[in-house]
Enzyme design. Structure first.
Site, PDB file in Angstrom:
ATOM      1  N   SER A 150     -19.470 -10.352  -2.911  1.00  0.00           N
ATOM      2  CA  SER A 150     -19.950 -10.164  -1.542  1.00  0.00           C
ATOM      3  C   SER A 150     -21.386 -10.638  -1.439  1.00  0.00           C
ATOM      4  O   SER A 150     -22.106 -10.697  -2.448  1.00  0.00           O
ATOM      5  CB  SER A 150     -19.876  -8.664  -1.230  1.00  0.00           C
ATOM      6  N   TYR A 163     -22.438  -0.519  -4.623  1.00  0.00           N
ATOM      7  CA  TYR A 163     -21.486  -1.601  -4.328  1.00  0.00           C
ATOM      8  C   TYR A 163     -22.146  -2.944  -4.622  1.00  0.00           C
ATOM      9  O   TYR A 163     -21.567  -3.807  -5.297  1.00  0.00           O
ATOM     10  CB  TYR A 163     -21.079  -1.503  -2.854  1.00  0.00           C
TER      11      TYR A 163
HETATM   12  N1  LIG Z   1     -13.322  -7.570   4.095  1.00  0.00           N
HETATM   13  C1  LIG Z   1     -14.534  -8.070   3.968  1.00  0.00           C
HETATM   14  O1  LIG Z   1     -15.178  -8.445   4.962  1.00  0.00           O
HETATM   15  C2  LIG Z   1     -15.154  -8.239   2.617  1.00  0.00           C
HETATM   16  C3  LIG Z   1     -16.418  -8.835   2.519  1.00  0.00           C
HETATM   17  C4  LIG Z   1     -16.982  -9.043   1.254  1.00  0.00           C
HETATM   18  C5  LIG Z   1     -16.265  -8.676   0.126  1.00  0.00           C
HETATM   19  N2  LIG Z   1     -15.038  -8.078   0.257  1.00  0.00           N
HETATM   20  C6  LIG Z   1     -14.330  -7.696  -0.961  1.00  0.00           C
HETATM   21  O2  LIG Z   1     -12.949  -7.982  -0.814  1.00  0.00           O
HETATM   22  C7  LIG Z   1     -12.176  -6.978  -1.461  1.00  0.00           C
HETATM   23  C8  LIG Z   1     -11.189  -6.352  -0.493  1.00  0.00           C
HETATM   24  O3  LIG Z   1     -11.880  -5.804   0.616  1.00  0.00           O
HETATM   25  P1  LIG Z   1     -11.101  -5.152   1.854  1.00  0.00           P
HETATM   26  O4  LIG Z   1     -11.978  -5.309   3.030  1.00  0.00           O
HETATM   27  O5  LIG Z   1      -9.721  -5.678   1.913  1.00  0.00           O
HETATM   28  O6  LIG Z   1     -11.106  -3.612   1.415  1.00  0.00           O
HETATM   29  P2  LIG Z   1      -9.989  -2.474   1.618  1.00  0.00           P
HETATM   30  O7  LIG Z   1     -10.677  -1.169   1.460  1.00  0.00           O
HETATM   31  O8  LIG Z   1      -9.243  -2.759   2.874  1.00  0.00           O
HETATM   32  O9  LIG Z   1      -9.000  -2.700   0.385  1.00  0.00           O
HETATM   33  C9  LIG Z   1      -9.311  -2.248  -0.902  1.00  0.00           C
HETATM   34  C10 LIG Z   1      -8.013  -1.900  -1.596  1.00  0.00           C
HETATM   35  O10 LIG Z   1      -8.336  -1.461  -2.915  1.00  0.00           O
HETATM   36  C11 LIG Z   1      -7.564  -0.305  -3.191  1.00  0.00           C
HETATM   37  N3  LIG Z   1      -8.245   0.508  -4.198  1.00  0.00           N
HETATM   38  C12 LIG Z   1      -9.291   1.342  -4.049  1.00  0.00           C
HETATM   39  N4  LIG Z   1      -9.596   1.934  -5.209  1.00  0.00           N
HETATM   40  C13 LIG Z   1      -8.732   1.452  -6.129  1.00  0.00           C
HETATM   41  C14 LIG Z   1      -8.547   1.666  -7.511  1.00  0.00           C
HETATM   42  N5  LIG Z   1      -9.307   2.540  -8.188  1.00  0.00           N
HETATM   43  N6  LIG Z   1      -7.562   1.005  -8.150  1.00  0.00           N
HETATM   44  C15 LIG Z   1      -6.767   0.145  -7.467  1.00  0.00           C
HETATM   45  N7  LIG Z   1      -6.891  -0.107  -6.159  1.00  0.00           N
HETATM   46  C16 LIG Z   1      -7.865   0.547  -5.495  1.00  0.00           C
HETATM   47  C17 LIG Z   1      -7.408   0.413  -1.872  1.00  0.00           C
HETATM   48  O11 LIG Z   1      -6.298   1.303  -1.886  1.00  0.00           O
HETATM   49  C18 LIG Z   1      -7.257  -0.768  -0.910  1.00  0.00           C
HETATM   50  O12 LIG Z   1      -5.889  -1.127  -0.758  1.00  0.00           O
HETATM   51  C19 LIG Z   1     -13.178  -5.997  -2.066  1.00  0.00           C
HETATM   52  O13 LIG Z   1     -13.457  -6.358  -3.396  1.00  0.00           O
HETATM   53  C20 LIG Z   1     -14.412  -6.208  -1.220  1.00  0.00           C
HETATM   54  O14 LIG Z   1     -15.594  -5.867  -1.905  1.00  0.00           O
HETATM   55  C21 LIG Z   1     -14.479  -7.847   1.470  1.00  0.00           C
END
Ligand SMILES: NC(=O)c1ccc[n+]([C@@H]2O[C@H](COP(=O)([O-])OP(=O)(O)OC[C@H]3O[C@@H](n4cnc5c(N)ncnc54)[C@H](O)[C@@H]3O)[C@@H](O)[C@H]2O)c1
Length: 276
Positions: A150, A163
């Site tokens: 990120s 984070y």
């Molecule tokens: N969506 C964005 O805008 C964005 C931006 C930058 C980075 N990211 C990165 O993308 C990835 C996904 O983000 P998102 O927005 O879909 O988040 P989200 O919270 O929607 O999804 C995260 C998923 O991880 C699962 N999870 C949580 N703890 C866990 C564990 N201990 N073991 C296994 N699974 C676990 C949750 O159940 C969930 O399904 C993350 O790594 C996040 O840091 C997302």
């Protein structure tokens, strides 16, 4: 789903029960990969896997808390038992619950348990999944590991300190894997993601904060889960075979402009001029 660019490949996507991970699983399957949809939330993983199967793809759902070594080991074994190999690992899981966000604050207000939890899930989890996937990749003399990172991992911000530190560390984790196993065909890259709202994490984000972040993306709109998943598929496939130990930035230009850009734009607009 035909013979796509990932035909015959086996992919593990962590945290794939929804959000960006769910879309990654669907898109990788759409390119022909057999996908292990893994999540700490089994019901959510089952739903995504069922969607893939209904669309003609191959997928299994597995419950796995990536922070727990025994669960990661068991998950990896289950994938090999079912599909016979591991070609692709998308380390997507991160702890982004409202509770976690409310405790992962600025440094003097940091809840130490929230710090440890962020490190355990976001960083240790990615390392553990790599630890068990790489031996299978070495058997094939090929493999691609993608770690979702990120802008928080490369630029200072007001909150989410744990984070941010966990995401920064994933960049060097990818470089370490690339250095250690590159000669045996294993690639590892970080994917630095801009704001791409998915259904779970961002439903509760303050709209005013969202607007500021939107203004700092150079694209007309924020990202979509599909745009991020397409980039994951690129890094997973042979199209990116000369890219390793690198960070691919898919952030709509969020990290590419002068920090003063949005403020200067507003000043110029107010003054009715394009000269600073
Ligand atoms: N969506 C964005 O805008 C964005 C931006 C930058 C980075 N990211 C990165 O993308 C990835 C996904 O983000 P998102 O927005 O879909 O988040 P989200 O919270 O929607 O999804 C995260 C998923 O991880 C699962 N999870 C949580 N703890 C866990 C564990 N201990 N073991 C296994 N699974 C676990 C949750 O159940 C969930 O399904 C993350 O790594 C996040 O840091 C997302």
């Amino acid at each position: 789903m035909g013979e796509g660019k990932l035909h015959n490949r086996v992919a593990i996507v962590t945290g794939a029960g929804g959000g960006l991970g769910g879309e990654s699983a669907r898109v990788l399957a759409g390119h022909g990969a057999r996908v292990a949809v893994t999540d700490i939330n089994l019901a959510a993983a089952e739903q995504v896997a069922a969607e893939i199967v209904a669309a003609g793809g191959e997928a299994i759902a597995l419950c796995c808390d990536v922070a727990e070594e025994s669960q990661v080991s068991a998950m990896s074994e289950a994938v090999v038992a079912r599909f016979g190999r591991i070609d692709i690992l998308h380390n997507n899981a991160a702890i982004l619950t409202n509770e976690q966000r409310s405790k992962d604050l600025d440094v003097i207000n940091m809840d130490v348990e929230a710090w440890d939890r962020a490190m355990a899930v976001n960083l240790r989890g990615a390392m553990l999944c790599a630890k068990y996937a790489i031996p299978e990749m070495l058997k094939l003399q090929r493999g691609s590991i993608i770690c979702s990172t990120s802008g928080f991992g490369v630029q200072g911000d007001m909150t989410l300190t744990a984070y941010a530190a966990s995401k920064a560390a994933l960049i060097i984790l990818c470089k370490s894997i690339a250095a250690q196993y590159g000669k045996q065909g294993v690639r590892a890259n970080a994917l630095q993601i801009g704001l791409a709202p998915a259904e779970n994490a961002h439903g509760t984000m303050n709209p005013a904060v969202m607007a500021v972040i939107r203004d700092n993306h150079l694209t007309p709109e924020l990202g979509t889960p599909r745009q991020i998943a397409d980039t994951v598929a690129f890094l997973a496939s042979d199209e990116s075979s000369f890219i390793t130990g690198s960070t691919l930035v898919a952030d709509g230009g969020f990290s590419s402009h002068a920090p003063s850009l949005v403020g200067v734009k507003a000043l110029l607009a107010a003054a009715g001029t394009n000269k600073i």
